[in-house]
Design an enzyme around this catalytic site. Structure first.
Site, mmCIF file in Angstrom:
data_model
loop_
_atom_site.group_PDB
_atom_site.id
_atom_site.type_symbol
_atom_site.label_atom_id
_atom_site.label_comp_id
_atom_site.label_asym_id
_atom_site.label_seq_id
_atom_site.Cartn_x
_atom_site.Cartn_y
_atom_site.Cartn_z
ATOM 1 N N SER A 1 14.714 20.756 -16.953
ATOM 2 C CA SER A 1 13.538 21.569 -17.081
ATOM 3 C C SER A 1 13.933 22.910 -17.811
ATOM 4 O O SER A 1 14.775 23.566 -17.832
ATOM 5 C CB SER A 1 12.772 22.102 -15.790
ATOM 6 O OG SER A 1 11.911 23.146 -15.818
ATOM 7 N N GLU B 1 9.510 7.674 -16.907
ATOM 8 C CA GLU B 1 8.284 8.340 -17.210
ATOM 9 C C GLU B 1 7.818 7.871 -18.563
ATOM 10 O O GLU B 1 6.611 7.724 -18.700
ATOM 11 C CB GLU B 1 8.127 9.979 -16.788
ATOM 12 C CG GLU B 1 8.413 10.238 -15.577
ATOM 13 C CD GLU B 1 8.421 11.691 -15.538
ATOM 14 O OE1 GLU B 1 7.528 12.389 -14.885
ATOM 15 O OE2 GLU B 1 9.590 12.228 -15.847
ATOM 16 N N HIS C 1 0.725 -1.281 -0.028
ATOM 17 C CA HIS C 1 -0.021 -0.128 -0.039
ATOM 18 C C HIS C 1 0.819 1.272 0.112
ATOM 19 O O HIS C 1 0.221 2.456 0.587
ATOM 20 C CB HIS C 1 -1.026 0.065 1.279
ATOM 21 C CG HIS C 1 -1.610 -1.282 1.371
ATOM 22 N ND1 HIS C 1 -2.837 -1.595 0.795
ATOM 23 C CD2 HIS C 1 -1.397 -2.083 2.147
ATOM 24 C CE1 HIS C 1 -3.510 -2.618 1.205
ATOM 25 N NE2 HIS C 1 -2.270 -3.387 2.001
ATOM 26 N N LYS D 1 16.000 21.675 -11.737
ATOM 27 C CA LYS D 1 15.140 20.305 -11.768
ATOM 28 C C LYS D 1 16.120 19.446 -12.554
ATOM 29 O O LYS D 1 16.830 19.562 -13.379
ATOM 30 C CB LYS D 1 14.012 20.500 -12.885
ATOM 31 C CG LYS D 1 12.570 21.370 -12.024
ATOM 32 C CD LYS D 1 12.075 20.413 -10.910
ATOM 33 C CE LYS D 1 11.395 19.158 -11.398
ATOM 34 N NZ LYS D 1 10.393 19.469 -12.111
#
Ligand code: ARG
Length: 473
Positions: A280, A293, A159, A286
């Protein structure tokens, strides 16, 4: 010819509408079958010669012409013409340009229906091997990294809540298992691709004395397909391929998802190498995990491709229907998507920096040992449910008084259950939590070491099998 320039236009008096031509053309994508189409045609031509349906001179010319076209396709110099609809007609037309009317003898006893089914089987055989190869490389990386991190401990999660401590090697070997089953699915496909559709004709075979055993053997199949209608109508091997791709992509997506999560500041467990991350456009600080992804994102296409072909097949009457042309793009796309994803994720993992300190810190949370405290009571003969209840109360007590579970003395513990044999400190340690989980499949060092050894043996066997497959085709 009837309608001007229309292939097989004998019975037509009008040319095809250009919009229809564009709509029905498949050569933009089925050119990927080029090399298999050539192989199938060469086997067919040779067989026609053996059966006396073509003269030796015709066979020699056809084979030579096909080989030349094959080389043009491999070199990328073949000029595919969309007006010629598909890869099969492009090859045939080029053959006619080179050889003249003798080219028209190649299609003796053959239909594009058995031709395309044969091409596809040959394609899928190679695509399944390529998928196994890509999975093999990823599994090699997983085992190498796992071995490096046999003593790195992190929380295992359920979980997404910290559950129990595990070795990082054990965690990554879980993915090794998944990808092993994926490789097995691609290997199993070989059995479903063992029969040759060639010689099934349009649907009912041929009146001509073709030798189906001969072409099957020449193309590396075990035997001719047993039913000509099934051979041209079915695409379930393609469905299995798409299904294996979809499952493998789902596994990759889960691995990718963890890399995204783990590289966040909140986890801080890993850092992707610069070569496998991006910046970024706005925020200079970043470092984004785009590679995992995109892998995660691409899993959707693999699932979609499977659903696409299942939907195409559903409700089709026997035998061949042009709908079946829609099988190709999903197949090519899934093969490419899986291949690319395996490749970049293997690279990401191979170059991943692991913050063993951060992992150890997270795994050091004494609450992760609560189950072990309950099991200590079970060893004293207490029913597990009763032990669970008592330890639950101890956990609540620690949380509300901000106490370390391990700091509780025997006396403290006995306030919750009289069977506690000692203080928590003697019952609980990270080391014991790991080492006492020594059942088969557990996270104890001895079990994980065995698993790594077994994994290496398995990889060596698969490497051997993949090598044998290559030399066989
Ligand atoms: N391009 C077609 C396909 O991929 C080849 C078979 C065409 N057969 C036919 N009867 N029109 O399915």
């Amino acid at each position: 010819m009837g309608a001007k320039e229309k292939p097989w236009g004998g019975r037509f008096s009008e040319a095809t509408d250009p919009a229809v031509e564009r709509f029905s053309a498949s050569v933009a994508f089925d050119r990927a079958l080029g090399r298999y189409d050539i192989r199938g045609s060469i086997a067919h031509a040779r067989m026609l010669g053996r059966q006396g349906l073509l003269s030796p001179e015709d066979v020699a010319q056809l084979v030579e012409g096909l080989e030349t076209i094959g080389r043009e396709i491999e070199a990328g110099t073949f000029d595919f013409d969309p007006a010629l609809e598909d890869v099969h007609m492009n090859v045939e037309s080029r053959l006619r340009d080179r050889l003249g009317p003798v080219a028209g003898r190649l299609h003796t006893g053959r239909s594009r229906n058995d031709q395309v089914a044969t091409d596809l089987a040959l394609y899928l055989r190679d695509a399944a091997s390529a998928a196994r190869e890509g999975l093999q490389v990823l599994r090699e990386v997983l085992v190498t990294r796992a071995r490096e991190h046999i003593d790195t401990v992190l929380p295992g999660y359920t979980h997404l809540q910290r559950a129990q401590p595990v070795r990082l090697a054990h965690h990554w070997l879980a993915f090794f298992e998944m990808f092993g089953r994926d490789a097995g699915r691609f290997a199993d496909l070989a059995g479903r691709l063992a029969t040759s559709p060639l010689g099934s004709g349009a649907l009912a075979g041929s009146t001509l004395p073709l030798d189906r055993e001969n072409t099957a053997g020449a193309l590396g199949f075990e035997a001719p397909s047993r039913n000509s209608m099934d051979a041209v109508a079915s695409r379930d091997a393609a469905l299995e391929f798409l299904s294996a791709c979809a499952i493998a992509m789902v596994h990759l997506s889960r691995l990718a998802d963890e890399l995204v999560l783990w590289s966040s500041a909140e986890f801080g467990f890993v850092e992707l190498a610069d070569a496998y991350s991006t910046g970024s456009s706005l925020m200079p600080q970043k470092k984004n995990p785009d590679v995992p992804e995109i892998v995660r994102g691409k899993s959707g296409r693999a699932i979609g491709n499977l659903v696409t072909l299942l939907t195409v097949m559903k409700g089709l009457p026997l035998t061949y229907n042009r709908d079946l042309q829609e099988d190709k793009e999903p197949i090519f796309d899934s093969a490419a998507t899986l291949g690319d994803s395996l490749h970049v994720l293997a690279g990401s993992l191979a170059t991943l920096r692991v913050d063993t300190e951060r992992m150890a810190q997270a795994a050091g949370d004494p609450m992760l040992l609560a189950t072990d405290l309950a099991e200590a009571l079970v060893r004293e003969g207490v029913p597990f449910r009763e032990a669970h209840e008592a330890v639950g109360k101890i956990v609540a007590h620690c949380l509300s008084n901000q106490l370390d579970l391990r700091g509780l003395t025997r006396q403290d513990l006995r306030a919750f259950h009289e069977a506690f044999p000692t203080g928590a400190d003697e019952l609980l340690s990270l080391e014991r939590a790991l080492e006492e989980r020594a059942l088969p499949g557990g996270t104890a060092r001895v079990r994980v070491t065995e698993a790594l050894d077994a994994a290496e043996r398995e990889l060596a066997e698969e490497r051997q099998a993949l090598g044998d497959g290559e030399s066989g085709s």
